[in-house]
Design a protein around this motif. Structure first.
Motif, PDB file in Angstrom:
ATOM      1  N   LYS A  78     120.804  43.589  14.529  1.00 43.35           N
ATOM      2  CA  LYS A  78     120.804  45.043  14.301  1.00 43.35           C
ATOM      3  C   LYS A  78     119.639  45.477  13.423  1.00 43.35           C
ATOM      4  O   LYS A  78     119.304  46.655  13.369  1.00 43.35           O
ATOM      5  CB  LYS A  78     122.142  45.508  13.717  1.00 43.35           C
ATOM      6  N   LEU A  80     116.684  44.615  14.096  1.00 41.83           N
ATOM      7  CA  LEU A  80     115.567  44.848  15.023  1.00 41.83           C
ATOM      8  C   LEU A  80     115.942  46.093  15.821  1.00 41.83           C
ATOM      9  O   LEU A  80     115.643  47.191  15.402  1.00 41.83           O
ATOM     10  CB  LEU A  80     115.335  43.612  15.896  1.00 41.83           C
ATOM     11  N   ASP A  81     116.650  45.903  16.953  1.00 44.83           N
ATOM     12  CA  ASP A  81     117.125  47.084  17.676  1.00 44.83           C
ATOM     13  C   ASP A  81     118.558  46.893  18.164  1.00 44.83           C
ATOM     14  O   ASP A  81     119.089  47.716  18.886  1.00 44.83           O
ATOM     15  CB  ASP A  81     116.183  47.386  18.860  1.00 44.83           C
ATOM     16  N   GLN A 141     119.517  44.787  20.275  1.00 49.20           N
ATOM     17  CA  GLN A 141     119.571  44.325  21.671  1.00 49.20           C
ATOM     18  C   GLN A 141     118.667  43.139  21.924  1.00 49.20           C
ATOM     19  O   GLN A 141     119.064  42.173  22.580  1.00 49.20           O
ATOM     20  CB  GLN A 141     119.152  45.477  22.612  1.00 49.20           C
ATOM     21  N   THR A 142     117.443  43.250  21.424  1.00 46.87           N
ATOM     22  CA  THR A 142     116.450  42.213  21.729  1.00 46.87           C
ATOM     23  C   THR A 142     116.690  40.965  20.883  1.00 46.87           C
ATOM     24  O   THR A 142     116.937  41.062  19.683  1.00 46.87           O
ATOM     25  CB  THR A 142     115.027  42.739  21.446  1.00 46.87           C
ATOM     26  N   GLN A 150     110.310  42.037  13.468  1.00 47.21           N
ATOM     27  CA  GLN A 150     109.268  42.838  14.123  1.00 47.21           C
ATOM     28  C   GLN A 150     108.057  41.975  14.456  1.00 47.21           C
ATOM     29  O   GLN A 150     107.482  42.075  15.537  1.00 47.21           O
ATOM     30  CB  GLN A 150     108.819  43.996  13.198  1.00 47.21           C
ATOM     31  N   LYS A 162     108.758  39.872  17.429  1.00 44.16           N
ATOM     32  CA  LYS A 162     108.773  40.684  18.648  1.00 44.16           C
ATOM     33  C   LYS A 162     107.331  40.999  19.062  1.00 44.16           C
ATOM     34  O   LYS A 162     106.976  40.853  20.236  1.00 44.16           O
ATOM     35  CB  LYS A 162     109.547  41.982  18.393  1.00 44.16           C
TER      36      LYS A 162
END
Ligand code: CUA
Length: 287
Positions: free
Chosen positions: A157, A159-160, A162-163, A259, A262
């Motif tokens: 959570k 990050l986003d 989901q990823t 981040q 990613k």
């Protein structure tokens, strides 16, 4: 030195006594660093860095206390009988005690009671270490493979939500595992090849990473800092190089690391090998 040895002791005994006293004084005076003194106070345990470590630490300390007390009683009794029943000038053999039922019952019952107490506390602390958090803040799929680690931050959570991003490692470039101080983590362990063992000494516990079996454990880091981690199961030629670092950081630093992963294109679940999925009857970590 103010050591008074009884006058009637033979000269040789006195010399040995003085030597021992001298050696003990030297050892006491020889410089221990502040860090070593701290370590001695914990009886050589590393500083605990998770919410589970206080219990493990007390088990360690109490076990030592029990062992040392038992030692003192046993050594004391040995010393007592050696002195009290030593051979004397009258040359009479002391009374020989055999088939002493109360004594035999005592030395059967006493160890059984001790083992039961150790067993009870080991199980109690083991359950606490294995206690699962209902909704862990973070899920990290740890892959141990010959001969490094991959850390998957699953749909975090921070990050986003989901990823999934991963941090790979090599023997030459050991990976760093990021954790947030005060937020719970679930570690899911998997291996595509042989048995490894996920060990952060500061957690005061370790867990095997087995092919075809998905061990997991939860904890909440409680102390900022950079710590060491390693593989604790002989897993092949570069076992000794299966090292990693652990950084316990703030939420912001943790999010920045996600981040970074990613942006580097490390997205998706990296499980080391398809094998993790294909062992009969087992599901892959994170599935
Ligand atoms: Cu992996 Cu030792």
């Amino acid at each position: 030195m103010g050591l008074q040895l009884p006058k009637r002791m033979p000269a040789r005994t006195r010399r040995v006594g003085l030597l021992l006293a001298g050696a003990a004084t030297l050892m006491a005076l020889s410089g221990c660093s502040a860090q070593e003194k701290e370590s001695i106070k914990r009886l050589a345990q590393p500083i605990g860095i998770s919410d589970r470590t206080p219990e493990i630490h007390s088990l360690w300390m109490w076990t030592w206390l029990a062992a040392i007390s038992t030692g003192i009683v046993v050594w004391g009794l040995i010393g007592y009988v050696v002195v009290k029943y030593r051979r004397r000038s009258d040359d009479e053999i002391p009374v020989q005690t055999r088939y002493n039922l109360p004594m035999e019952i005592l030395y059967t019952i006493a160890p059984v009671v001790m083992v039961l107490v150790f067993f009870y506390w080991t199980v109690t602390v083991g359950n606490e270490v294995q206690r699962k958090v209902a909704h862990p803040d973070h899920t990290i799929d740890v892959v141990g493979q010959q001969w490094s680690w991959t850390f998957n931050y699953v749909a975090d959570k921070d990050l986003d939500g989901q990823t999934t991003v991963f941090q790979p490692g090599t023997t030459a470039d050991p990976p760093t595992l990021y954790l947030v101080k005060g937020e719970s983590v679930r570690f899911n362990l998997s291996s595509p090849d042989v048995i490894h063992s996920f060990w952060v000494p500061g957690f005061l516990t370790k867990l095997d990473v087995m092919p075809g079996l998905h061990n997991s454990f939860d904890l909440t880091p409680t102390r900022y800092g950079t710590y060491r981690g390693k593989c604790a199961e002989l897993c092949g030629v570069y076992h000794s190089r299966m090292l990693f670092n652990v950084k316990i950081v703030t939420k912001a630093e943790y999010a920045a690391n996600l981040q970074r992963l990613k942006a580097a294109g490390n997205t998706g679940l990296a499980l080391g090998s398809r094998e993790t999925y294909t062992i009969a009857g087992q599901k892959g970590a994170g599935e």
